[in-house]
Design a protein around this motif. Sequence first.
Motif, PDB file in Angstrom:
ATOM      1  N   THR A 147       0.837  -1.205   0.000  1.00 18.29           N
ATOM      2  CA  THR A 147       0.000   0.000   0.000  1.00 18.29           C
ATOM      3  C   THR A 147       0.874   1.259   0.000  1.00 18.29           C
ATOM      4  N   GLU A 151       0.835   3.949  -3.005  1.00 19.05           N
ATOM      5  CA  GLU A 151       0.277   5.285  -2.738  1.00 19.05           C
ATOM      6  C   GLU A 151       1.348   6.371  -2.743  1.00 19.05           C
ATOM      7  N   MET A 266      -3.303   5.201   7.409  1.00 14.63           N
ATOM      8  CA  MET A 266      -3.439   3.742   7.285  1.00 14.63           C
ATOM      9  C   MET A 266      -3.832   3.158   8.645  1.00 14.63           C
ATOM     10  N   LYS A 286      -6.712   5.609   3.462  1.00  9.24           N
ATOM     11  CA  LYS A 286      -6.155   4.489   2.700  1.00  9.24           C
ATOM     12  C   LYS A 286      -6.325   3.182   3.468  1.00  9.24           C
ATOM     13  N   THR A 289      -8.461   0.837   1.320  1.00  9.77           N
ATOM     14  CA  THR A 289      -7.628   0.387   0.190  1.00  9.77           C
ATOM     15  C   THR A 289      -6.660  -0.697   0.664  1.00  9.77           C
ATOM     16  N   GLN A 290      -6.092  -0.436   1.840  1.00 10.42           N
ATOM     17  CA  GLN A 290      -5.152  -1.386   2.456  1.00 10.42           C
ATOM     18  C   GLN A 290      -5.816  -2.761   2.610  1.00 10.42           C
ATOM     19  N   ASN A 293      -6.097  -4.374  -0.708  1.00  9.72           N
ATOM     20  CA  ASN A 293      -4.791  -4.838  -1.192  1.00  9.72           C
ATOM     21  C   ASN A 293      -4.395  -6.186  -0.584  1.00  9.72           C
TER      22      ASN A 293
END
Length: 311
Positions: A147, A151, A266, A286, A289-290, A293
């Motif tokens: 991540t 990013e 995060m 994020k 998103t993490q 992922n």
Amino acid sequence: MIRIFKLKNIISIKDFEREDIEYILDEASKLENVAKSKEISEELKGKILGLMFFEPSTRTRMSFETAIKRLGGDGIGFENSGSSSVSKGESIADTAKMFEEYSDALVIRHELEGVSKFISDIVDVPVINAGDGAGQHPTQTLLDLYTIKKEIGEIDNLRIALIGDLKFGRTVHSLSNALGLFKNVKIYLVSPPELKMPQEVLHDINKTNVTWEEVDSIEKIIDDVDVLYVTRIQKERFADIDDYLKIKGAYIINKKMIEGKDLIVMHPLPRIDEIDTDVDNTKYNKYFTQAANAVPVRMAILKTLIKNNPK
Ligand code: NCD
């Protein structure tokens, strides 16, 4: 140069060299399309992943299951020891030996440090540590690094604040160890005094080029970081609940604090109250998103270990 991944088991991030981490991150980015598509690949067709979760988990277990299924295999297992024969008194060793007969690799989460290592010594299939007590959580670290790379562009030159429960939080232990393999990294450690980063982790970091500093407030470092890596206070690891209640809610990130800053937020999740929900709909978030992922990264791990170590 043909690169190979040398590890058979993923027990501690301390077993990794920088090139091992880069190998998994590269594989993960190649698998992103499969992770997101509706297609199922046949790379691990017929392979079975054994999931032994003695401690609660949502994302880790579900993303491992999604990963094996997307690669054409399947997962079997239990979500808490109450639903396995361990609750009848069966030893972990016997349970693991039996799981080995059914599976091509084992994923283990347990409240005691060292359990994955113990199992890896008695079975022949690859073993993956999905969190052992307050010890390590190496696959979370791989998806954290993935991540950060995606990013921010690179892991070298990172300035990161690790916030919250640095004593019991296994994700921050593994992440600190991993960052020691990269160049010019600065880590700020932000925690209540009772929950400072353990001496043994600091001892490891001191052997690397990472510089670190303990600070008592987020405000002091907020203009100097690329990442705020927030963690929850690990309630279940306190011997006395009153000690937990005293420090609960010690550090909370909200939208107002980070607006206009050049950083990302995060969190390995689950979140309790450390990040206000007003951050969720901002570009800083994020953490979801993490979690997404986790699928390509765990696909890369499974593909590599199972293909390199056929039964
Ligand atoms: C973490 C864990 O289990 O260590 N969760 C996860 O795997 N994403 C973090 C936590 O429980 O606080």
